[in-house]
Design an enzyme around this catalytic site. Structure first.
Site, short mmCIF file in Angstrom:
data_model
loop_
_atom_site.label_atom_id
_atom_site.label_comp_id
_atom_site.label_asym_id
_atom_site.label_seq_id
_atom_site.Cartn_x
_atom_site.Cartn_y
_atom_site.Cartn_z
N GLY A 227 5.49 -20.12 24.49
CA GLY A 227 5.18 -20.36 22.90
C GLY A 227 5.44 -22.03 22.93
CB CYS A 228 8.52 -23.94 23.62
SG CYS A 228 8.90 -24.11 24.98
N GLY A 229 5.63 -26.69 24.55
CA GLY A 229 5.40 -27.10 25.23
C GLY A 229 6.27 -27.89 26.39
#
Length: 288
Positions: free
Chosen positions: A129-131
């Protein structure tokens, strides 16, 4: 374009982290459905989510939780959107290895690019969900970019058309219900490529990589995504030279502010025939 295919579930319900890449991003597991009328035991198809290690010249740079499909596109797009490689020609993918606990993609870079990469001293564990949440400094997280040079503008109908067509390219999501997509559209709204992943930023990296490997000019079209529009999504869009991103959900404040500085149009809430322009309204052709 690759399409996911299901496979027969093993007799044992135990899950293993060793997933043959031929599974194409899905696996089947035993599940129990509880309803008001009773219990239904069945086999359900779920999306694969694995650690994918990105290795340059033998050194692990990042580990992303991702869907193990279109991995060459992912490695290429990640390398370009993160500024690790400047062009696809600077990147050589030397191997994709299935490991007991994930997947490793091995790559080589020119000496000067590798030296710059080592200076960044970044090694992250990225969630699906996070880059950019694994970066180790404010400067790296908010890495500046040159403005997008494209002068392209797009008609509202083209944006609506591209978003309406996106679900037809989401074969993996139709079977698992847990996957984001990013698609690239021509100025008329015709989608020419769609990539999927459990992470929205991974899907965009895969798309950027697919465009680069196919020799498609990213300045000639726009991106549609099945997610919210965060800073990282605009950053990757700008890094690829794409002039507009259209999202089915909301933008964030950092996304909108950054988009204005790099000339990327941000269109959000593209649904039910309407949308809202949040940044660089000149990218959207509207009646005088």
């Amino acid at each position: 374009m690759d399409h996911a295919t299901a496979f027969t579930a093993p007799a044992s319900p135990a899950l293993s982290l060793a997933h043959p890449l031929s599974h194409r991003g899905m696996r089947q597991v035993p599940a129990t459905v509880c309803t008001g009328s009773g219990i239904d035991r069945r086999v359900e198809t779920i999306v694969d989510e694995l650690p994918v290690g990105l290795v340059y010249a033998g050194d692990l740079f990042a580990v992303m939780l991702a869907t193990p499909t279109d991995l060459e596109d992912f490695a290429t797009g990640f390398s370009l959107s993160e500024g690790i490689a400047g062009t696809p020609d600077e990147l050589a993918i030397t191997g994709v290895d299935e490991l007991a606990d994930g997947v490793r993609i091995r790559m080589e870079l020119p000496v000067e690019r590798l030296a710059a990469l080592l200076r960044r001293k970044r090694n992250l564990m990225g969630g699906s969900g996070c880059g950019r949440c694994g970066t180790d400094s404010f400067a790296e997280t908010l890495r500046p970019l040159d403005p997008v040079r494209s002068t392209a503008r797009f008609a509202p109908e083209s944006i609506r058309r591209a978003m309406a067509a996106l679900p037809s390219g989401q074969s993996l999501n139709r079977q698992t219900g847990a996957v984001h997509a990013a698609g690239f559209a021509r100025p008329d709204g015709d989608l020419v490529a769609v990539r999927e992943d459990v992470g929205r930023h991974n899907a965009l990296d895969k798309l950027i990589g697919a465009l680069a490997r196919a020799g498609i000019d990213p300045a000639d079209g726009f991106v549609v995504v099945s997610s919210r529009c965060s800073f990282e999504m605009v950053h990757k869009t700008a890094a690829a030279g794409i002039p507009l991103i259209a999202a089915i959900s909301a933008p964030t404040s950092l996304c909108v502010g950054f988009a204005a500085t790099v000339g990327v149009g941000v269109v959000a809430y593209v649904r039910e025939g309407r949308f809202t322009v949040y940044a660089v309204p000149s990218r959207v052709l509207t009646p005088a």
